[in-house]
Design an enzyme around this catalytic site. Structure first.
Site, mmCIF file in Angstrom:
data_model
loop_
_atom_site.group_PDB
_atom_site.id
_atom_site.type_symbol
_atom_site.label_atom_id
_atom_site.label_comp_id
_atom_site.label_asym_id
_atom_site.label_seq_id
_atom_site.Cartn_x
_atom_site.Cartn_y
_atom_site.Cartn_z
ATOM 1 N N HIS A 89 28.272 41.929 39.900
ATOM 2 C CA HIS A 89 29.483 42.285 40.799
ATOM 3 C C HIS A 89 29.675 41.798 42.178
ATOM 4 O O HIS A 89 30.347 42.270 42.982
ATOM 5 C CB HIS A 89 29.591 43.994 40.777
ATOM 6 C CG HIS A 89 29.913 44.591 39.265
ATOM 7 N ND1 HIS A 89 31.068 45.012 39.114
ATOM 8 C CD2 HIS A 89 29.170 44.502 38.463
ATOM 9 C CE1 HIS A 89 31.188 45.346 37.614
ATOM 10 N NE2 HIS A 89 29.891 45.270 37.361
ATOM 11 N N ASP B 36 30.790 38.358 41.943
ATOM 12 C CA ASP B 36 31.501 37.208 41.939
ATOM 13 C C ASP B 36 33.021 37.502 42.265
ATOM 14 O O ASP B 36 33.460 36.655 43.177
ATOM 15 C CB ASP B 36 31.492 36.589 40.453
ATOM 16 C CG ASP B 36 32.233 37.333 39.279
ATOM 17 O OD1 ASP B 36 32.242 38.942 39.377
ATOM 18 O OD2 ASP B 36 32.369 36.974 38.186
ATOM 19 N N SER C 270 40.411 32.422 12.781
ATOM 20 C CA SER C 270 39.073 32.667 12.616
ATOM 21 C C SER C 270 38.706 33.352 11.209
ATOM 22 O O SER C 270 39.480 34.028 10.673
ATOM 23 C CB SER C 270 38.459 33.533 13.735
ATOM 24 O OG SER C 270 38.345 34.698 13.238
ATOM 25 N N GLY D 50 27.991 42.033 26.469
ATOM 26 C CA GLY D 50 27.999 41.765 27.854
ATOM 27 C C GLY D 50 27.515 40.001 27.815
ATOM 28 O O GLY D 50 26.900 39.778 28.898
ATOM 29 N N LEU D 51 27.536 39.581 26.971
ATOM 30 C CA LEU D 51 27.197 38.020 26.731
ATOM 31 C C LEU D 51 28.257 36.773 26.760
ATOM 32 O O LEU D 51 28.266 35.797 26.614
ATOM 33 C CB LEU D 51 26.200 37.817 25.516
ATOM 34 C CG LEU D 51 25.208 38.460 25.392
ATOM 35 C CD1 LEU D 51 24.252 38.045 24.358
ATOM 36 C CD2 LEU D 51 24.206 38.282 26.655
ATOM 37 N N SER E 238 34.114 36.257 25.098
ATOM 38 C CA SER E 238 35.304 36.095 25.650
ATOM 39 C C SER E 238 35.545 34.743 26.280
ATOM 40 O O SER E 238 36.477 33.907 26.050
ATOM 41 C CB SER E 238 36.374 37.240 26.355
ATOM 42 O OG SER E 238 35.494 37.457 27.581
ATOM 43 N N ASP F 76 31.399 34.006 34.432
ATOM 44 C CA ASP F 76 31.334 33.934 33.024
ATOM 45 C C ASP F 76 31.974 32.674 32.709
ATOM 46 O O ASP F 76 31.123 31.710 31.946
ATOM 47 C CB ASP F 76 32.140 35.079 32.159
ATOM 48 C CG ASP F 76 31.761 36.154 32.411
ATOM 49 O OD1 ASP F 76 30.670 36.519 33.156
ATOM 50 O OD2 ASP F 76 32.322 37.269 31.981
HETATM 51 C C1 GLA Z 1 31.578 40.803 33.819
HETATM 52 C C2 GLA Z 1 32.609 40.061 34.394
HETATM 53 C C3 GLA Z 1 32.363 39.085 35.612
HETATM 54 C C4 GLA Z 1 31.284 39.866 36.555
HETATM 55 C C5 GLA Z 1 30.270 40.721 36.035
HETATM 56 C C6 GLA Z 1 29.435 41.509 36.673
HETATM 57 O O1 GLA Z 1 30.794 39.969 32.955
HETATM 58 O O2 GLA Z 1 33.257 39.124 33.430
HETATM 59 O O3 GLA Z 1 32.959 38.298 36.195
HETATM 60 O O4 GLA Z 1 31.995 40.463 37.629
HETATM 61 O O5 GLA Z 1 30.953 41.353 34.760
HETATM 62 O O6 GLA Z 1 28.731 41.094 37.604
#
Ligand code: GLA
Length: 388
Positions: A38, A40, A71, A130-131, A134, A178
């Protein structure tokens, strides 16, 4: 998505579906964030790396102005037209693809006179863990189009285009960690990102040289960034910066915290404290990994987790349990990774203890009555590139 994706299998799936060979196959990786959560969207510092799990995009140009994407997991391709692009027209997952085209136009790419394309996607980036599944789609499509349409856009510009697709077309108010990791990653290296300075520098991680591995523990607790907690945290950060009279939290250091505790309400103070201390931890981690090696970063990872659990309040019991169990079983360091409210934790461990640590986490989850986690190793890997 098709069964065992590879550049060749994605090209074959394209041919099966569209009856011709694709012009090429491009791919982009997911990422894990080593540290810097959090930060970025606060103009701060982040230190993720690209992983070996990727999304492949086989692309072939068309004669008309139609865009299609398919897909293996979807019965019918999604369609759009270069004449009628707009977030309100994109449905579900196809927004990740068509959103990139829309974002290119928003950032000045002239689409008049161009022809459309067909795309076949395949991926082995797990969804919702969380990887950054997208960002992997967005970045694969963006580099494919950059080549196909001979746009000559820099990687930096592609980062902003993919972020705009995510923010404007998908509707998730994220920063650009990301997309930066996916586009700038290098094998064996982390990407030290300074969002304000617009830099992304490779830093060698030396995990394997030190006998270490990075485990991902996917808790299978689903997170959804388009709604809820992520946006609320972002707003707290903006409110905190405004109350402190700065453009963004990047302008504050730990020396400002005594004043912040006076000016801000308790909750906003703790949000601000997390971001300010996390920026310092990222800078320190990059220094320590370069000067002392990866075994010396454990305490920084653990402090980052505590800050997210106690001050930023984005952890969940499953993530805390994964981290505690990894540490109790000898992990060098461990923390939740990504946006929070579910998703994955990471644990830096001795490679020869991997089975032991995995078994301990599985047993702890079973004892707690939690859904069994999915645990796997990730390696710092190459960023987005053309495969075929
Ligand atoms: C998600 C968001 C990123 C970043 C993280 C937290 O992955 O896509 O931009 O803010 O949460 O670090």
């Amino acid at each position: 998505m098709i069964d065992i994706p590879s550049p060749e299998s994605t090209a074959q799936a394209f041919e099966d579906r569209y009856g011709r060979r694709p012009d090429g196959v491009w791919s982009a990786p997911g990422r894990v964030n080593l540290i810097g959560e959090h930060t970025d969207y606060n103009d701060g510092l982040v230190f993720p790396f690209a992983i070996e799990r990727r999304t492949w995009a086989a692309m072939g140009r068309r004669e008309d102005r139609t865009l299609t994407v398919h897909s293996g997991a979807m019965p019918e391709p999604a369609q759009a037209s270069l004449d009628e692009l707009g977030p309100e027209r994109f449905d579900g997952w196809s927004a990740y693809v068509f959103g990139v085209v829309w974002a290119m136009e928003q950032r000045g790419v002239d689409l008049s006179g161009r022809t459309g394309f067909d795309i076949m996607l395949a991926s082995d980036v797990p969804l919702g863990a969380g990887l950054s599944s997208s960002a992997a789609i967005e970045c694969a499509v963006a580099i494919a189009l950059n080549d196909e349409w001979e746009l000559g856009l820099t990687r930096r510009e592609l980062i902003y285009i993919c972020q705009l697709a995510e923010n404007g077309a998908v509707g998730a108010p994220t920063g650009n960690m990301d997309q930066t990791a996916s586009l700038m990653g290098e094998a064996g290296h982390g990407v030290l990102i300074d969002v304000r300075a617009e830099t992304a520098d490779p830093v060698a991680l030396h995990f394997a040289d030190e006998g270490l591995e990075l485990l991902v523990i996917d808790t299978r607790v689903h997170h959804e960034h388009a709604t809820g907690g992520y946006g609320a945290r972002r707003k707290s950060c903006e409110d905190g910066a405004a109350a402190m009279g700065v453009a963004s939290l990047r302008d504050l250091t730990e020396e400002d915290l005594p004043r912040a505790v006076e000016v801000l309400d308790d909750e906003t103070f703790r949000r601000v404290k997390h971001v300010v201390t996390e920026n310092a931890r990222v800078a320190r981690t990059a220094e320590v990994v370069a000067n002392e090696g990866p075994r010396a970063i454990g305490d920084l990872l653990v402090a980052s987790h505590a800050s997210m659990r106690d001050d930023f309040e984005i952890s969940v019991p499953e993530l805390d349990l994964a981290v505690e169990t990894a540490l109790a079983n000898g992990a060098v360091g461990s923390r939740m990774t990504g946006g929070g409210f579910g998703g994955a934790a990471i644990a830096l461990i001795d490679a020869d203890r991997a089975a032991e640590v995995e078994a301990a986490i599985e047993a702890a989850f079973a004892d707690a009555g939690f859904t069994a986690p999915i645990i796997f190793v990730v390696n710092p890997s190459a960023g987005a590139h053309r495969d075929l």
